[in-house]
Design an enzyme around this catalytic site. Structure first.
Site, PDB file in Angstrom:
ATOM      1  N   ARG A 183       0.856  -1.199   0.000  1.00  0.00           N
ATOM      2  CA  ARG A 183       0.000   0.000   0.000  1.00  0.00           C
ATOM      3  C   ARG A 183       0.883   1.238   0.000  1.00  0.00           C
ATOM      4  NH1 ARG A 183      -2.098   3.043   4.907  1.00  0.00           N
ATOM      5  NH2 ARG A 183      -3.792   4.327   4.099  1.00  0.00           N
ATOM      6  N   HIS A 189      -2.847  10.993   0.896  1.00  0.00           N
ATOM      7  CA  HIS A 189      -2.269  10.801   2.235  1.00  0.00           C
ATOM      8  C   HIS A 189      -1.613  12.131   2.637  1.00  0.00           C
ATOM      9  CE1 HIS A 189      -0.662   7.459   5.081  1.00  0.00           C
ATOM     10  NE2 HIS A 189      -0.428   8.617   5.658  1.00  0.00           N
ATOM     11  N   GLU A 219      -6.967   8.423   6.729  1.00  0.00           N
ATOM     12  CA  GLU A 219      -7.135   9.080   8.026  1.00  0.00           C
ATOM     13  C   GLU A 219      -7.627  10.526   7.928  1.00  0.00           C
ATOM     14  OE1 GLU A 219      -3.771   8.657  10.536  1.00  0.00           O
ATOM     15  OE2 GLU A 219      -3.714   6.495  10.344  1.00  0.00           O
ATOM     16  N   ASN A 243      -7.004   1.762  10.208  1.00  0.00           N
ATOM     17  CA  ASN A 243      -5.684   1.954  10.829  1.00  0.00           C
ATOM     18  C   ASN A 243      -5.888   1.965  12.334  1.00  0.00           C
ATOM     19  OD1 ASN A 243      -4.775   2.298   8.253  1.00  0.00           O
ATOM     20  ND2 ASN A 243      -4.107   4.424   8.500  1.00  0.00           N
ATOM     21  N   TYR A 286      -3.936   1.965  16.171  1.00  0.00           N
ATOM     22  CA  TYR A 286      -2.732   2.042  17.021  1.00  0.00           C
ATOM     23  C   TYR A 286      -3.054   1.759  18.492  1.00  0.00           C
ATOM     24  CZ  TYR A 286      -0.274   3.310  12.852  1.00  0.00           C
ATOM     25  OH  TYR A 286       0.270   3.246  11.593  1.00  0.00           O
ATOM     26  N   GLU A 345      -3.089  -0.283   8.407  1.00  0.00           N
ATOM     27  CA  GLU A 345      -1.895   0.106   9.161  1.00  0.00           C
ATOM     28  C   GLU A 345      -1.969  -0.455  10.567  1.00  0.00           C
ATOM     29  OE1 GLU A 345      -0.851   4.288   9.460  1.00  0.00           O
ATOM     30  OE2 GLU A 345      -1.323   4.573   7.343  1.00  0.00           O
TER      31      GLU A 345
HETATM   32  C1  GCO Z   1      -0.855   7.932  10.397  1.00  0.00           C
HETATM   33  C2  GCO Z   1      -0.413   7.712   9.036  1.00  0.00           C
HETATM   34  C3  GCO Z   1       0.985   7.213   8.935  1.00  0.00           C
HETATM   35  C4  GCO Z   1       1.834   7.322  10.181  1.00  0.00           C
HETATM   36  C5  GCO Z   1       1.637   6.137  11.105  1.00  0.00           C
HETATM   37  C6  GCO Z   1       2.475   6.215  12.359  1.00  0.00           C
HETATM   38  O1  GCO Z   1      -1.494   7.068  10.938  1.00  0.00           O
HETATM   39  O2  GCO Z   1      -0.551   8.961  10.984  1.00  0.00           O
HETATM   40  O3  GCO Z   1      -1.263   7.035   8.204  1.00  0.00           O
HETATM   41  O4  GCO Z   1       1.419   8.046   7.925  1.00  0.00           O
HETATM   42  O5  GCO Z   1       3.156   7.434   9.851  1.00  0.00           O
HETATM   43  O6  GCO Z   1       0.327   6.072  11.474  1.00  0.00           O
HETATM   44  O7  GCO Z   1       2.100   7.310  13.122  1.00  0.00           O
END
Ligand code: GCO
Length: 468
Positions: free
Chosen positions: A85, A129, A174, A303, A305, A373
C-alpha cells in the site's frame, strides 16, 4: 513488553489467501521534492517552518524512494507479502492541484507499479495521504468546498493513468488527521488552530471521497475495488460519573463517528451535531452531500494504534494530553491506562484491536475490512554485529496479529493486515526521530538494513500465520 509476551502463545493460522502487506505514504518516503516537475505541498511548507518538526528534519530526503524505488521494491519482494500500500503525491501528478496532469509524475508511479507487478506484488493505491498542493491551500485548503472538486479531478486523472494495472484504490487516509489535527490542533500541515475550519475540512474531505468514488465507478472495470482508510481510536470511559461517560461519548463522536457515520450511514451523528452547535450549524453541508459521501464500498481500511481512556476534567490539569483532545471536547482528559508503551509512549493495546473490529461489524453494515496500518516505533539501533534486533516490534506485531485472528474467530470479515511500515521514514511532526520500519534506514548514507522483524514477518507471511 513483558505483559505482551505473557499473552497466550501457540501457533495461529490465518485464513487461506489472507492479505499480508506493508504500507507507506508518499511524503514520508519519496524525498526528491523538486524532481520531475513536483511542486510544494502543504507538508513541504510546514516541515520547513521553524519548530514544527520535533527534530528539525523535513521530507526533502526521507528515504529518497523516488530514486531508489527499485531497491525498495526488491526488499518488498524479499518479504514475500502479496500487497504493498502506497500513496500518490498529488503535487507530482498535478503540481498546482488543478489542470492537466504532469506526465513525469504519472510516469514515476507507472514505473513503480510495473516494478511491483513483475515481482508479483499487488499495488494498493491511496489517492490522498495528506500532501495537498500548496497552491490549493493558498486558495483556502480543505475548509474550502472547492478543494473537494479538485480532489475528484485528481482522482480521475490518477485512475485513468493507472487503473489498467492497479485494482485496489482507496480515496483518503485518516481524514481526522488532515482535518482536526491539521486545522484545529495545529500539529499537522498547514498547522492552523481554528475549530470551524477543521469541521468544514472534515466535511470537504468526505465529500471529496464521495466525488472521487463517483468518478472511479464511472470508469470502473471488473476487478477494481474501492474503499477508504479511516483510523479509529476506540474510547474507553475511565471514570465512574455521568460526566465521565459524557466526555467519553463526545470524544468518541468527534474522533470516530464524525467520519464513520457519513461514510457508512450517510448521516452525521446527531449527538455530535448538538455538541458542535455552539460552533457551527453545519450550514456547510449542502443538500445531497451525504448521499454523495455514502457510496458502496468494496473494502474498508482500518488503521489502528491504540484506544484512548477518557474522563471528564480540566484539560489544564497535568493529566491533559493536548494531542488527543478534539474540537467540542475541551473539558475532557486523556488518562494513562497503565499499559506498557512504545517508544512514543503510545499504549500497547492489542485488545483494543479485537474490540474495534467486532464493534465495527456489530454497529455498521461493513464491507470486508482490511487493517491498512498497524505498527509501532522503537528506539532501534544498529548493533555491533551490524544487525537491528527489534524484539519489541516483533512482540508488538505478534500480539496484534493474535488480536486480529481473535476478531476473525468472532466472525469479523477481516481480509488483510498491512504493517506500518516497510522502511523507517519521515514520521510527520516527529520527523526522522520515530522509527516504525521493518527495515532500518541510515538517513545519511541511505543504507537500508532489514531488521529482525523483517525476517520474522517474512516467515509469518510464508507460513500464513504465527509459530508457537
Ligand atoms: C498515520 C499515518 C501514517 C503514520 C503512522 C504512524 O497514521 O498517521 O497514516 O502516515 O506514519 O500512522 O504514526
Amino acid at each position: 513488553m513483558n505483559k505482551e509476551s505473557a499473552q497466550p502463545k501457540g501457533s495461529v493460522a490465518f485464513p487461506e489467501g489472507f492479505g499480508w502487506g506493508t504500507a507507506t505514504a508518499s511524503y514520508q518516503i519519496e524525498g526528491a521534492v523538486t524532481a520531475g516537475g513536483r511542486k510544494s505541498s502543504i507538508w513541504d511548507t510546514f516541515s520547513h517552518t521553524a519548530a514544527k518538526i520535533r527534530d528539525g528534519s523535513n521530507g526533502d530526503r526521507a528515504c529518497d524512494h523516488y530514486h531508489r524505488y527499485l531497491e525498495d521494491v526488491d526488499l518488498l519482494a524479499g518479504l514475500g507479502a502479496p500487497y504493498y500500500r502506497f500513496s500518490l503525491a498529488w503535487p507530482r501528478i498535478q503540481p498546482d492541484g488543478v489542470g492537466k496532469a504532469n506526465q513525469e509524475g504519472l510516469d514515476f508511479y507507472k514505473r513503480l507499479v510495473e516494478a511491483l507487478l513483475v515481482r508479483g506484488i499487488t499495488p494498493w493505491v491511496t489517492l490522498y495521504h495528506w500532501d495537498l498542493p500548496q497552491r490549493l491551500q493558498d486558495q483556502g485548503g480543505w475548509p474550502s468546498r472547492e478543494v473537494a472538486y479538485r480532489l475528484a479531478d485528481y482522482a480521475e486523472i490518477a485512475f485513468k493513468a493507472l487503473s489498467g494495472q492497479v485494482d485496489h484504490w482507496t480515496t483518503l487516509n485518516e481524514p481526522i488527521c488532515s482535518s482536526l489535527l491539521s486545522y484545529a490542533q495545529g500539529e499537522h500541515a498547514p498547522g492552523h488552530r481554528d475549530p470551524l475550519e477543521a469541521i468544514r475540512a472534515a466535511h470537504h474531505l468526505l465529500l471529496g471521497h464521495g466525488l472521487a468514488l463517483e468518478r472511479w465507478r464511472h470508469e470502473q472495470r471488473d476487478g477494481h475495488q474501492f474503499g477508504i482508510t479511516i483510523n479509529l481510536e476506540p474510547i474507553v470511559c475511565a471514570g465512574p460519573d455521568e460526566a465521565d461517560r459524557d466526555a467519553a461519548r463526545r470524544v468518541d463522536g468527534i474522533t470516530n463517528r464524525l467520519f464513520l457515520d457519513p461514510v457508512l450511514k450517510g448521516q452525521y451523528p446527531s449527538d455530535v451535531i448538538s455538541d458542535l452547535a455552539p460552533l457551527t450549524d453545519f450550514g456547510h453541508v449542502f443538500e445531497g452531500d451525504l448521499e454523495v459521501i455514502r457510496q458502496p464500498l468494496d473494502m474498508f481500511g482500518l488503521n489502528y494504534y491504540h484506544r484512548n481512556w477518557i474522563t471528564a476534567g480540566d484539560p489544564r490539569s497535568d493529566r491533559f494530553s493536548p494531542g488527543t483532545i478534539r474540537v467540542g471536547s475541551a473539558d475532557s482528559v486523556v488518562v494513562d491506562p497503565g499499559l506498557p508503551t512504545t517508544a512514543l509512549d503510545w499504549p500497547i493495546d492489542p485488545g483494543g484491536l479485537t474490540g474495534v473490529l467486532t464493534w465495527l461489524a456489530e454497529t455498521y453494515r461493513m464491507p470486508p475490512i482490511w487493517i491498512t496500518e498497524s505498527g509501532s516505533a522503537w528506539n532501534d539501533r544498529v548493533d555491533g554485529d551490524g544487525a537491528v534486533h527489534d524484539s519489541d516490534r516483533i512482540a508488538y506485531l505478534d500480539a496484534h496479529l493474535r488480536a486480529a485472528r481473535a476478531a476473525i474467530d468472532a466472525g469479523v470479515d477481516l481480509r488483510g493486515y498491512f504493517v506500518w511500515t516497510s522502511t523507517d521514514n519521515f514520521e510527520w511532526a516527529l520527523g526522522e526521530s520515530a522509527r516504525f520500519g521493518l527495515i532500518y534506514l541510515d538517513y545519511e548514507t541511505q543504507r537500508r538494513i532489514p531488521k529482525d522483524s523483517y525476517r520474522w514477518f517474512r516467515d509469518v507471511v510464508a507460513r500464513n500465520g504465527l509459530a508457537d
